[in-house]
Design a protein around this motif. Structure first.
Motif, PDB file in Angstrom:
ATOM      1  N   GLU A 280       0.119  -1.825  -1.538  1.00  0.00           N
ATOM      2  CA  GLU A 280      -1.322  -1.542  -1.582  1.00  0.00           C
ATOM      3  C   GLU A 280      -1.812  -1.268  -3.003  1.00  0.00           C
ATOM      4  O   GLU A 280      -2.907  -1.683  -3.365  1.00  0.00           O
ATOM      5  CB  GLU A 280      -1.677  -0.387  -0.633  1.00  0.00           C
ATOM      6  N   ALA A 281      -1.007  -0.597  -3.811  1.00  0.00           N
ATOM      7  CA  ALA A 281      -1.386  -0.399  -5.210  1.00  0.00           C
ATOM      8  C   ALA A 281      -1.465  -1.744  -5.926  1.00  0.00           C
ATOM      9  O   ALA A 281      -2.381  -1.984  -6.731  1.00  0.00           O
ATOM     10  CB  ALA A 281      -0.384   0.522  -5.906  1.00  0.00           C
ATOM     11  N   SER A 282      -0.542  -2.640  -5.622  1.00  0.00           N
ATOM     12  CA  SER A 282      -0.544  -3.976  -6.213  1.00  0.00           C
ATOM     13  C   SER A 282      -1.784  -4.753  -5.792  1.00  0.00           C
ATOM     14  O   SER A 282      -2.349  -5.515  -6.582  1.00  0.00           O
ATOM     15  CB  SER A 282       0.715  -4.749  -5.807  1.00  0.00           C
ATOM     16  N   TYR A 283      -2.213  -4.564  -4.547  1.00  0.00           N
ATOM     17  CA  TYR A 283      -3.407  -5.246  -4.040  1.00  0.00           C
ATOM     18  C   TYR A 283      -4.614  -4.956  -4.930  1.00  0.00           C
ATOM     19  O   TYR A 283      -5.325  -5.859  -5.345  1.00  0.00           O
ATOM     20  CB  TYR A 283      -3.678  -4.786  -2.603  1.00  0.00           C
ATOM     21  N   THR A 284      -4.845  -3.679  -5.222  1.00  0.00           N
ATOM     22  CA  THR A 284      -6.025  -3.316  -6.013  1.00  0.00           C
ATOM     23  C   THR A 284      -5.916  -3.855  -7.438  1.00  0.00           C
ATOM     24  O   THR A 284      -6.864  -4.418  -7.969  1.00  0.00           O
ATOM     25  CB  THR A 284      -6.250  -1.796  -6.054  1.00  0.00           C
ATOM     26  N   VAL A 285      -4.766  -3.686  -8.057  1.00  0.00           N
ATOM     27  CA  VAL A 285      -4.599  -4.134  -9.443  1.00  0.00           C
ATOM     28  C   VAL A 285      -4.741  -5.651  -9.543  1.00  0.00           C
ATOM     29  O   VAL A 285      -5.444  -6.166 -10.403  1.00  0.00           O
ATOM     30  CB  VAL A 285      -3.240  -3.664 -10.018  1.00  0.00           C
ATOM     31  N   MET A 286      -4.094  -6.371  -8.657  1.00  0.00           N
ATOM     32  CA  MET A 286      -4.115  -7.833  -8.753  1.00  0.00           C
ATOM     33  C   MET A 286      -5.490  -8.410  -8.444  1.00  0.00           C
ATOM     34  O   MET A 286      -5.937  -9.339  -9.118  1.00  0.00           O
ATOM     35  CB  MET A 286      -3.033  -8.438  -7.871  1.00  0.00           C
TER      36      MET A 286
END
Length: 158
Positions: A16-22
């Motif tokens: 989920e953290a990767s979702y926002t950053v990407m």
């Protein structure tokens, strides 16, 4: 909570953290890779959007096309997800606030909304991946700046 469930929760949090950053950095390929091969995303851009909105992308190719064509710069801010995990499947409700700004011809539109995501996950050979994601908007505020009347439909962004 056993060690496997702790590891699963950490991996899902990282996903989920990767979702926002990407998404927010416009890494379309990286964002699409967070989904299962047959994954989908269904947005609810506006609070007045009907609940029968079709997915904008089905499968990684469709999700990649959506992310590459998304006109707005965004900033997603997530609250802590509420996960339920059952074997190789999981689900979450994730509170969010999102800000988006886009240029449409001679106008700039910005949008602020809060709501939540309902997400289904599957464990794959690549690790946990998003299988289905649905945006749910509770409130939103839109602004348009430019000369003359707006040239876009504020409901569809067409």
């Amino acid at each position: 909570m056993d060690a496997q469930e702790q590891a699963d929760r950490l991996e899902l949090m990282h996903l989920e953290a990767s979702y926002t950053v990407m998404f927010d950095t416009k890494d379309a390929e990286g964002w699409a890779a967070l989904f299962t091969e047959d994954g989908s995303y269904t947005p609810a851009y506006f609070a007045r959007t009907p609940h029968d909105v079709p997915p904008v992308g089905i499968g990684r190719a469709g999700l990649l096309e959506f992310a590459k064509s998304f006109p707005e710069r965004t900033q997603h801010i997530f609250g802590l997800p509420y996960f339920t995990i059952e074997g190789d499947r999981a689900a979450a409700r994730i509170p969010l606030v999102s800000v988006g700004v886009g240029e449409y011809g001679t106008h700039v539109a910005s949008q602020l909304y809060h709501g939540y995501y309902d997400v289904q996950y599957k464990r794959t050979a690549e690790g946990w991946r998003i299988h289905r994601r649905q945006s749910n908007v509770i409130t939103q505020a839109d602004t348009y700046q430019g000369s003359g009347p707006a040239r876009i439909d504020p409901v569809s962004h067409d």
